[in-house]
Design an enzyme around this catalytic site. Structure first.
Site, PDB file in Angstrom:
ATOM      1  N   GLY A 101     -71.484  27.422  55.202  1.00 39.33           N
ATOM      2  CA  GLY A 101     -72.089  27.450  53.875  1.00 39.33           C
ATOM      3  C   GLY A 101     -71.010  27.705  52.847  1.00 39.33           C
ATOM      4  N   CYS A 118     -78.100  47.005  31.815  1.00 39.04           N
ATOM      5  CA  CYS A 118     -78.085  48.451  31.591  1.00 39.04           C
ATOM      6  C   CYS A 118     -77.878  49.271  32.842  1.00 39.04           C
ATOM      7  CB  CYS A 118     -79.379  48.843  30.903  1.00 39.04           C
ATOM      8  SG  CYS A 118     -79.548  47.933  29.376  1.00 39.04           S
ATOM      9  N   GLU A 119     -76.801  49.033  33.536  1.00 33.19           N
ATOM     10  CA  GLU A 119     -76.387  49.953  34.590  1.00 33.19           C
ATOM     11  C   GLU A 119     -74.905  49.754  34.850  1.00 33.19           C
ATOM     12  OE1 GLU A 119     -77.716  48.958  38.740  1.00 33.19           O
ATOM     13  OE2 GLU A 119     -79.328  47.966  37.651  1.00 33.19           O
TER      14      GLU A 119
HETATM   15  N1  LLP Z   1     -75.632  30.455  59.779  1.00 32.15           N
HETATM   16  C1  LLP Z   1     -76.331  31.611  59.760  1.00 32.15           C
HETATM   17  C2  LLP Z   1     -77.295  31.864  60.831  1.00 32.15           C
HETATM   18  C3  LLP Z   1     -76.110  32.547  58.728  1.00 32.15           C
HETATM   19  O1  LLP Z   1     -76.794  33.685  58.741  1.00 32.15           O
HETATM   20  C4  LLP Z   1     -75.170  32.265  57.716  1.00 32.15           C
HETATM   21  C5  LLP Z   1     -74.932  33.207  56.625  1.00 32.15           C
HETATM   22  C6  LLP Z   1     -74.480  31.038  57.772  1.00 32.15           C
HETATM   23  C7  LLP Z   1     -74.730  30.167  58.811  1.00 32.15           C
HETATM   24  C8  LLP Z   1     -73.473  30.642  56.732  1.00 32.15           C
HETATM   25  O2  LLP Z   1     -72.376  31.483  56.705  1.00 32.15           O
HETATM   26  P1  LLP Z   1     -71.112  31.109  55.758  1.00 32.15           P
HETATM   27  O3  LLP Z   1     -70.457  29.889  56.338  1.00 32.15           O
HETATM   28  O4  LLP Z   1     -71.646  30.866  54.415  1.00 32.15           O
HETATM   29  O5  LLP Z   1     -70.264  32.308  55.828  1.00 32.15           O
HETATM   30  N2  LLP Z   1     -74.611  36.778  50.482  1.00 32.15           N
HETATM   31  C9  LLP Z   1     -73.405  37.045  51.237  1.00 32.15           C
HETATM   32  C10 LLP Z   1     -73.268  36.134  52.449  1.00 32.15           C
HETATM   33  C11 LLP Z   1     -74.446  36.165  53.380  1.00 32.15           C
HETATM   34  C12 LLP Z   1     -74.296  35.263  54.582  1.00 32.15           C
HETATM   35  C13 LLP Z   1     -75.552  35.199  55.375  1.00 32.15           C
HETATM   36  N3  LLP Z   1     -75.565  34.306  56.486  1.00 32.15           N
HETATM   37  C14 LLP Z   1     -72.208  36.942  50.302  1.00 32.15           C
HETATM   38  O6  LLP Z   1     -72.377  36.699  49.119  1.00 32.15           O
HETATM   39  O7  LLP Z   1     -71.084  37.159  50.732  1.00 32.15           O
END
Ligand code: LLP
Length: 421
Positions: free
Chosen positions: A277, A346-347
């Protein structure tokens, strides 16, 4: 590499000056580059060229329909984790056979939705979930391919909130219990066990944790095959990190990642899926914001922006670092000054950076947060009744608003008043 570069001192997104988009759309807004998205997808696709594979974009990172369509046109599959994401993937024209469904808490409605609409496989995360899928598939008279997500108990060496492969995390079944869980799955009607799934965390900056996990998956494949299971597909998850800071050592590239996959599981002859992702969309997006005020504090200067924590939560939530650059390039050799870069919410948590060295800025100047394409817009909220900010996509010398800024009335009128008021 991305396509946000200075030309004649003005930050451009591909061939469009960022300031021009800001003038047309208003700030703050998210801005994505098609060329960067496509480039990153292709890097992964080519890195797995050595065998049958499907790159399933983890659309939780950024799920705008235009982004999904851009990637779908490249042949991307999608990794979805909710009924909403499944619907978004289908709405973007992705066929069911290119959608994998992950997530620890799939509801009955979500399972039914995917079975009716078509699904490549469910990545099953627990025995109760396996039983529910079996029951629903059985009742519908269909058989659905599944993999079972194993938790390999590997330390991903990333931020605790995005680490998923340790035994204390809620994800997958303990790898030590795989033998009995696979036996149970094989005996259930409506399920066709076809492989193994693993995902150990996000923003990994080294290959070793992946390698450890994938070696365990390779061993498990052989063990399960010896037990009579057909293991023909390995979903190896996402998680490869991106360089957020200009100074840090760059994480491994998709090419290295692909070569490591070949080294660890290539001999098994399985079809490989990955679910990146962040690496696809992270550096394909920036958040553009305008300085409202420069405020002199007791011992520091605050740069107060029109963007805030509700627009980009990552610094507040994960202490994440995002590079900040002025949209008008500073003169070469210009002196830098420290700013606490904050939003108007506001934090005190509404702080993007402390003591960040930037060229001198003044009210109305534009700045950009780099590497904001992943987990930016999708994690935004209307906290402080700040409407969700627009998303814009650039393609060469064209740009288009791909999610408009809602009006204040639209935001307010989503609420309904009970009759007793
Ligand atoms: N597959 C599964 C089952 C996942 O849980 C995730 C991400 C991905 C693929 C994709 O991972 P990536 O390639 O994007 O690292 N909000 C957080 C990141 C949360 C990731 C959750 N799962 C941030 O902003 O760093």
């Amino acid at each position: 590499m991305d396509h946000f570069l200075y030309r004649d001192g003005a930050l451009h997104a591909e061939d469009v000056p960022v300031a021009e988009i800001a003038a047309s759309v208003g700030t703050p807004f998210y801005l994505y580059s098609t060329a960067t998205l496509v480039r990153h997808f292709r890097l992964f696709d080519e890195a797995l060229d050595w065998g049958p594979h499907l790159v399933c974009y983890a659309m939780k990172a950024a799920s705008n329909q235009a982004i999904l369509k851009t990637l779908a046109a490249e042949g991307a599959g999608m990794d979805v984790v909710s009924g909403g994401e499944y619907r978004r993937a289908r709405a973007a024209g992705v066929p069911g056979e290119r959608i994998v469904f992950s997530g620890v808490g799939k509801t009955r409605d979500e399972v039914r939705l995917a079975l009716e609409g078509g699904i490549r496989q469910f990545n099953v995360e627990s025995e109760p979930e396996m039983q529910v899928i079996s029951e629903i598939a059985g009742a519908m008279g269909v058989t659905v391919p599944i993999t079972i997500r194993v938790n390999p108990d590997v330390d991903a060496r990333t931020h605790a909130k995005i680490s998923t492969g340790k035994s204390e995390n809620k994800f997958g079944i303990p790898i030590s219990r795989a033998k009995e869980v696979y036996a149970e799955a094989a005996a259930l009607p409506g399920l066709k066990v076809i492989g193994i799934d693993v995902h150990i965390g996000s923003q990994l900056t080294e290959l070793e944790p992946f390698e450890l996990a994938y070696r365990k998956v390779a061993e498990l494949t052989e063990m399960l095959r010896a037990e009579g299971h057909e293991i023909s597909r390995l979903d190896l998850g996402g998680g490869l990190g991106i360089p957020y800071t200009p100074s840090n050592v760059a994480p491994p590239l998709p090419t290295d990642f692909g070569a490591m996959i070949q080294r660890t599981v290539g001999h098994l002859g399985c079809e490989v899926e990955i679910e990146p992702g962040r690496l696809i969309v992270g550096n394909a997006g920036i958040l553009v914001s305008r300085v409202i005020y420069v405020k002199q504090g007791e011992d520091r200067q605050f740069l107060i922006l029109d963007g805030a924590m509700n627009d980009l939560i990552r610094p507040a939530m994960y202490d994440a670092y995002h590079d900040i650059v002025p949209v008008v390039q500073a003169e070469p050799g210009a002196e830098k000054v420290p700013y606490d870069v904050v939003g108007p919410v506001c934090e005190s948590g509404d702080t993007f950076a402390k003591g960040r060295m930037l060229p001198p800025l003044k009210a109305d100047d534009l700045i950009a947060f780099r590497s904001a394409g992943a987990y930016g817009a999708v994690m935004s909220s209307e906290y402080n009744s700040r409407p969700l900010i627009p998303e814009v996509l650039v393609h060469g010398d064209q740009f288009a608003v791909i999610r408009p800024r809602p009006s204040f009335d639209e935001m307010i009128n989503r609420d309904t008043i009970p009759e007793w008021l």
